[in-house]
Design a protein around this motif. Structure first.
Motif, mmCIF file in Angstrom:
data_model
loop_
_atom_site.group_PDB
_atom_site.id
_atom_site.type_symbol
_atom_site.label_atom_id
_atom_site.label_comp_id
_atom_site.label_asym_id
_atom_site.label_seq_id
_atom_site.Cartn_x
_atom_site.Cartn_y
_atom_site.Cartn_z
ATOM 1 N N LYS A 87 0.816 -1.209 0.000
ATOM 2 C CA LYS A 87 0.000 0.000 0.000
ATOM 3 C C LYS A 87 0.856 1.267 0.000
ATOM 4 O O LYS A 87 0.495 2.272 -0.622
ATOM 5 N N VAL A 91 0.632 4.429 -2.562
ATOM 6 C CA VAL A 91 0.453 5.812 -2.118
ATOM 7 C C VAL A 91 1.556 6.703 -2.683
ATOM 8 O O VAL A 91 1.304 7.842 -3.098
ATOM 9 N N ASP A 146 -6.059 8.419 -11.250
ATOM 10 C CA ASP A 146 -6.356 8.217 -9.835
ATOM 11 C C ASP A 146 -7.697 8.816 -9.454
ATOM 12 O O ASP A 146 -8.448 8.235 -8.654
ATOM 13 N N ASP A 151 -12.442 3.252 -6.520
ATOM 14 C CA ASP A 151 -11.728 2.308 -5.655
ATOM 15 C C ASP A 151 -10.233 2.631 -5.702
ATOM 16 O O ASP A 151 -9.587 2.478 -6.741
ATOM 17 N N LYS A 152 -9.673 3.068 -4.581
ATOM 18 C CA LYS A 152 -8.295 3.538 -4.568
ATOM 19 C C LYS A 152 -7.290 2.416 -4.804
ATOM 20 O O LYS A 152 -6.211 2.662 -5.343
ATOM 21 N N ARG A 153 -7.596 1.187 -4.415
ATOM 22 C CA ARG A 153 -6.669 0.095 -4.691
ATOM 23 C C ARG A 153 -6.627 -0.221 -6.180
ATOM 24 O O ARG A 153 -5.565 -0.445 -6.762
ATOM 25 N N THR A 227 -1.890 10.901 3.659
ATOM 26 C CA THR A 227 -2.713 10.011 2.838
ATOM 27 C C THR A 227 -2.986 8.693 3.548
ATOM 28 O O THR A 227 -4.117 8.173 3.528
ATOM 29 N N TRP A 230 -5.592 9.083 6.222
ATOM 30 C CA TRP A 230 -6.951 9.203 5.679
ATOM 31 C C TRP A 230 -7.465 7.855 5.183
ATOM 32 O O TRP A 230 -8.603 7.472 5.484
ATOM 33 N N ARG A 231 -6.644 7.140 4.440
ATOM 34 C CA ARG A 231 -7.101 5.858 3.893
ATOM 35 C C ARG A 231 -7.312 4.804 4.973
ATOM 36 O O ARG A 231 -8.172 3.940 4.843
ATOM 37 N N GLU A 232 -6.511 4.873 6.038
ATOM 38 C CA GLU A 232 -6.599 3.890 7.110
ATOM 39 C C GLU A 232 -7.308 4.453 8.345
ATOM 40 O O GLU A 232 -7.110 3.957 9.450
ATOM 41 N N ARG A 233 -8.134 5.484 8.142
ATOM 42 C CA ARG A 233 -8.731 6.184 9.281
ATOM 43 C C ARG A 233 -9.615 5.300 10.157
ATOM 44 O O ARG A 233 -9.876 5.617 11.318
#
Length: 246
Positions: A87, A91, A146, A151-153, A227, A230-233
């Motif tokens: 990940k 990022v 992006d 879906d960010k992944r 980042t 935020w993604r892992e909030r």
């Protein structure tokens, strides 16, 4: 070593590591920037042919170097993201593309401003200029891709593929003045056998180039930390960080 590499690719390990590394890059980067600016603006002599206008190289060269360096590092991160699905590498591709596009635009703009008095025109479809413009479009393409995928992944994997394919343009930009007959001048900084620059010009140029690289590292590490938060909030490790800082 291999275990450390995989642990570094996780948010809980990378977040504090990036925070410490950002300071280690920022302090020498700022010191080099200040000393390099003094050398570039005051200590360096006036060029006997170009006058004061040659000082544009103190912005143009670091920006051009970083435009290639950042995209190359994005391609390396793309390999890591596609093979190991890390990940942090995903990022990095996006967060590095933003300053990368900025440095590429700066290289093009300063080159145009320098080219008008020296060549008599702001722009020609020269091999170096054209390939650098394509590099800017590649950066913007990564950023647009992006934003286009929710879906960010999935977006990260698509951006990694584009970064990897676009890496073929990097050697074209670098060697274009040697492969083709172009208006852009050939290398001067790397001609150590017969230097083309006064050392009072060369030293601040190298200092500013290194300073820009270190400060880019600082910026991208700070962006990556934000980042990841935020993604892992919703994850446990982010909750622990928030509680510790309250």
């Amino acid at each position: 070593m291999w275990l450390w590499f995989h642990r570094l690719g996780s948010g809980p390990t990378f977040y504090p590591f990036a925070g410490r590394l950002a300071w280690l890059l920022a302090i020498p980067g700022l010191l080099l920037l200040l000393h390099g600016l003094y050398g570039a603006l005051w200590a360096a002599p006036v060029d006997y042919q170009q006058g004061q206008g040659y000082r544009m190289i103190f912005v143009h060269v670091p920006a051009a170097w970083l435009s290639l360096f950042i995209y190359t590092s994005m391609a390396v991160a793309a390999v890591v993201a596609l093979i190991w699905r890390m990940k942090v590498a995903e990022v990095y591709i996006i967060d590095a593309a933003i300053p990368g596009a900025g440095f590429t635009a700066a290289a093009l703009i300063t080159g145009m401003l320098w080219g008008k008095p020296m060549w008599g025109t702001y722009w020609v479809w020269d091999a170096r200029l054209t390939s650098e413009l394509i590099l800017l479009f590649l950066y913007l393409g990564v950023l647009a891709l992006d934003q286009a995928i929710e879906d960010k992944r999935q977006a990260a994997r698509a951006c990694a593929l584009l970064a990897l394919v676009g890496a073929v343009n990097v050697p074209i930009v670098h060697y274009s003045v040697e492969w083709w007959n172009t208006l852009h001048q050939g290398p001067t900084v790397s001609k150590f056998d017969s230097p083309s620059m006064d050392m009072r010009m060369l030293v601040p140029l190298l200092e500013l180039t290194l300073a820009s690289t270190l400060l880019f590292g600082t910026i991208v590490l700070v962006r990556m930390r934000a980042t990841l938060l935020w993604r892992e909030r919703h994850s446990r490790w982010v909750g622990e960080i928030v509680e510790a800082e309250q």
